[in-house]
Design a protein around this motif. Structure first.
Motif, PDB file in Angstrom:
ATOM      1  N   ALA A 136      38.975   9.231  71.226  1.00 58.54           N
ATOM      2  CA  ALA A 136      37.719   9.915  70.898  1.00 58.54           C
ATOM      3  C   ALA A 136      37.638  11.231  71.674  1.00 58.54           C
ATOM      4  O   ALA A 136      37.208  12.268  71.140  1.00 58.54           O
ATOM      5  N   GLU A 137      38.090  11.208  72.920  1.00 60.06           N
ATOM      6  CA  GLU A 137      38.055  12.431  73.758  1.00 60.06           C
ATOM      7  C   GLU A 137      38.987  13.493  73.166  1.00 60.06           C
ATOM      8  O   GLU A 137      38.632  14.670  73.073  1.00 60.06           O
ATOM      9  N   LEU A 138      40.172  13.073  72.732  1.00 60.88           N
ATOM     10  CA  LEU A 138      41.119  14.054  72.174  1.00 60.88           C
ATOM     11  C   LEU A 138      40.592  14.652  70.868  1.00 60.88           C
ATOM     12  O   LEU A 138      40.735  15.845  70.618  1.00 60.88           O
ATOM     13  N   ARG A 139      39.963  13.814  70.033  1.00 57.18           N
ATOM     14  CA  ARG A 139      39.413  14.334  68.770  1.00 57.18           C
ATOM     15  C   ARG A 139      38.287  15.328  69.048  1.00 57.18           C
ATOM     16  O   ARG A 139      38.205  16.386  68.424  1.00 57.18           O
ATOM     17  N   SER A 140      37.447  14.991  70.016  1.00 55.00           N
ATOM     18  CA  SER A 140      36.349  15.902  70.350  1.00 55.00           C
ATOM     19  C   SER A 140      36.905  17.216  70.922  1.00 55.00           C
ATOM     20  O   SER A 140      36.420  18.315  70.616  1.00 55.00           O
ATOM     21  N   ARG A 141      37.957  17.096  71.732  1.00 54.26           N
ATOM     22  CA  ARG A 141      38.580  18.289  72.318  1.00 54.26           C
ATOM     23  C   ARG A 141      39.154  19.190  71.211  1.00 54.26           C
ATOM     24  O   ARG A 141      38.972  20.406  71.222  1.00 54.26           O
ATOM     25  N   ALA A 142      39.849  18.562  70.241  1.00 54.31           N
ATOM     26  CA  ALA A 142      40.426  19.344  69.126  1.00 54.31           C
ATOM     27  C   ALA A 142      39.302  20.072  68.386  1.00 54.31           C
ATOM     28  O   ALA A 142      39.451  21.239  67.993  1.00 54.31           O
ATOM     29  N   GLU A 143      38.176  19.388  68.252  1.00 52.87           N
ATOM     30  CA  GLU A 143      37.065  19.960  67.493  1.00 52.87           C
ATOM     31  C   GLU A 143      36.445  21.159  68.225  1.00 52.87           C
ATOM     32  O   GLU A 143      36.294  22.233  67.657  1.00 52.87           O
ATOM     33  N   TRP A 144      36.073  20.949  69.515  1.00 54.13           N
ATOM     34  CA  TRP A 144      35.392  22.068  70.173  1.00 54.13           C
ATOM     35  C   TRP A 144      36.339  23.228  70.465  1.00 54.13           C
ATOM     36  O   TRP A 144      35.950  24.388  70.413  1.00 54.13           O
ATOM     37  N   GLN A 145      37.607  22.914  70.702  1.00 47.54           N
ATOM     38  CA  GLN A 145      38.546  24.024  70.929  1.00 47.54           C
ATOM     39  C   GLN A 145      38.791  24.764  69.608  1.00 47.54           C
ATOM     40  O   GLN A 145      38.937  25.986  69.589  1.00 47.54           O
ATOM     41  N   GLY A 146      38.814  24.025  68.487  1.00 48.98           N
ATOM     42  CA  GLY A 146      38.947  24.660  67.169  1.00 48.98           C
ATOM     43  C   GLY A 146      37.763  25.580  66.901  1.00 48.98           C
ATOM     44  O   GLY A 146      37.929  26.705  66.427  1.00 48.98           O
ATOM     45  N   ARG A 147      36.571  25.092  67.234  1.00 47.12           N
ATOM     46  CA  ARG A 147      35.364  25.924  67.036  1.00 47.12           C
ATOM     47  C   ARG A 147      35.443  27.204  67.864  1.00 47.12           C
ATOM     48  O   ARG A 147      34.961  28.253  67.466  1.00 47.12           O
ATOM     49  N   ARG A 148      36.061  27.119  69.035  1.00 43.96           N
ATOM     50  CA  ARG A 148      36.228  28.290  69.914  1.00 43.96           C
ATOM     51  C   ARG A 148      37.341  29.224  69.385  1.00 43.96           C
ATOM     52  O   ARG A 148      37.582  30.298  69.923  1.00 43.96           O
TER      53      ARG A 148
END
Ligand SMILES: Cc1cc2nc3c(=O)[nH]c(=O)nc-3n(C[C@H](O)[C@H](O)[C@H](O)COP(=O)(O)OP(=O)(O)OC[C@H]3O[C@@H](n4cnc5c(N)ncnc54)[C@H](O)[C@@H]3O)c2cc1C
Length: 396
Positions: A136-148
């Motif tokens: 879950a942490e890795l998916r969230s990381r991919a998401e917020w870094q993608g948004r950035r």
């Protein structure tokens, strides 16, 4: 005491009006052997930060002396993982991520300038996890870094195995980001060599006993300089009363000839960094409570070895080459301390880089050189005065 915002030594050096080719100031007299008795800048500490700074200043024409109490790369810069990992290290968006991204982008130029020699690898870092919470942490990381706007890609199982041959059992998720790594000790020495090529003097075995306005006292006598920059890693606090402190980190190097690991790989509880000669660096503990203790402990070693074999089982059969412990220069808010030292006129700090000193070294050197030589402003988030007490007190 209310601290100034403008870099004081920057004005001092600027006032001499001779940059980027400084003339000797009236207090500077050549010795008979041609050595200067005093310098534009004295740098205390021969780790990656001090060496990057000495090299940057010398390249821009300043006269520089670097004082190292032991030998170059005797501290954290010797045994660090050498990762250039703003994306893997970031827990969320914020200044540390932004500084790290800017810093990471400098390395291709640094490598070209120095002619390589420190195994720069920018092929990316894979982070794998074997737990649902980690996934879950890795998916969230991919998401917020993608948004950035950053590359951060969740890998499918086949891709994860392709990037990490020998990967254990059943990973729940894997993430790839375009971070990198290098050999930190060789980078440190390469920077010092560059500094010397540009006229800097590097003195090993010379501890700074005391720093003050325009001088560093050593057992061999005082060194006089227009500005003193303390880049003494975890030992910068005791020397300047700055709020830096040591954060012990233990790691171990394994050797498994022919091991297939190509990319730096983070698992649950460790990271594995492939190094030259079939070596894999396994890191690292984080022990702020350990103070200046640099012993390697059986418990930490056992934990790192277990965590490594849980990612790549073949590592259980690897030869143990070098257990090691180092002291990261910690700072209370996790951001470096870069700029004038509160309460110490003419003394600057370049420390507090904690887990990211290798990554941030060339960037720090640019900042300080711009400020000292051109009077440029430093990022407020990194100014040491953010910890200073206004009014009658000194540094907190
Ligand atoms: C296990 C571990 C893994 C790490 N992995 C990474 C990583 O992957 N990526 C990353 O970016 N960072 C990493 N770090 C952090 C990084 O190593 C540090 O942030 C960085 O090396 C700090 O560099 P420095 O020059 O400030 O300090 P140091 O490298 O500690 O250098 C300070 C120098 O000052 C000298 N000195 C001290 N007192 C005096 C004195 N009075 N007079 C003269 N000289 C003095 C010391 O002998 C030393 O050589 C890691 C650290 C550890 C411990």
């Amino acid at each position: 005491m209310r601290l100034q915002h403008v870099p004081r030594a920057g004005r001092l050096l600027q006032g001499r009006g001779a940059w980027p080719r400084p003339r000797l100031n009236p207090g500077v007299r050549p010795c008979r052997d041609g050595m200067r008795e005093s310098f534009d800048v004295a740098v205390v500490g021969g780790g990656v930060i001090g060496c990057a700074l000495a090299s940057e200043l010398a390249r821009r024409g300043a006269s520089v002396v670097l004082l190292e109490r032991e030998r170059l790369a005797a501290g954290a810069s010797y045994g660090a993982g050498g990762m250039l990992a703003p994306q893997v290290e970031a827990h969320g968006p914020g200044p540390l991520l932004e500084l790290g991204l800017t810093a990471r982008a400098l390395f291709p130029d640094v490598a070209e300038r120095l002619g390589g020699g420190f195994d720069l690898d920018l092929s990316g870092i894979v982070r794998v996890t074997f737990t649902e919470e980690g996934a879950a942490e890795l998916r969230s990381r991919a998401e917020w870094q993608g948004r950035r706007g950053l590359q951060a890609r969740i890998l499918d199982a086949a891709e994860a195995r392709d990037r990490v041959p020998g990967l254990a059992g059943d990973p729940r998720a894997a993430l790839w980001v375009p971070d990198g790594q290098l050999d930190p000790a060789r980078l440190t020495v390469a920077l010092a060599e560059e500094a010397v090529r540009h006229g800097a003097r590097v003195r090993e075995g010379v501890p700074a006993l005391h720093v003050g306005p325009g001088r560093v006292d050593t057992a061999a006598g005082p060194v006089v300089a227009g500005a003193v920059v303390v880049a003494a890693g975890a030992w910068s606090g005791p020397l300047t009363a700055a709020p830096g402190y040591p954060v012990k980190g233990q790691r171990v190097v394994l050797r498994l000839p022919g091991h297939p690991l190509r990319h730096t790989t983070w698992g649950d509880g460790c990271y594995l960094v492939p190094k030259a000669g079939g070596r894999v660096l396994v890191g690292a503990t984080e022990e702020p409570e350990a103070g200046f203790d640099r012993r390697v402990t059986a418990e930490a070693l056992a934990r790192l070895l277990r965590a490594a074999a849980a990612v790549i089982p073949a590592l259980a059969g690897a030869e143990v080459m070098e257990p090691w412990a180092g002291l990261r220069p910690g700072s209370p808010d996790g951001l470096p301390l870069i700029g004038p030292a509160p309460g110490l006129d003419g003394v600057w700090l370049a420390t507090g880089h904690q887990r990211n000193g290798i990554l941030l070294a060339p960037w720090t050197a640019h900042l300080i050189a711009d400020a000292l030589l051109e009077g440029a402003a430093l990022p407020e988030a990194c100014l040491p005065e953010r910890f200073a007490v206004t009014g009658s007190g000194g540094a907190a």
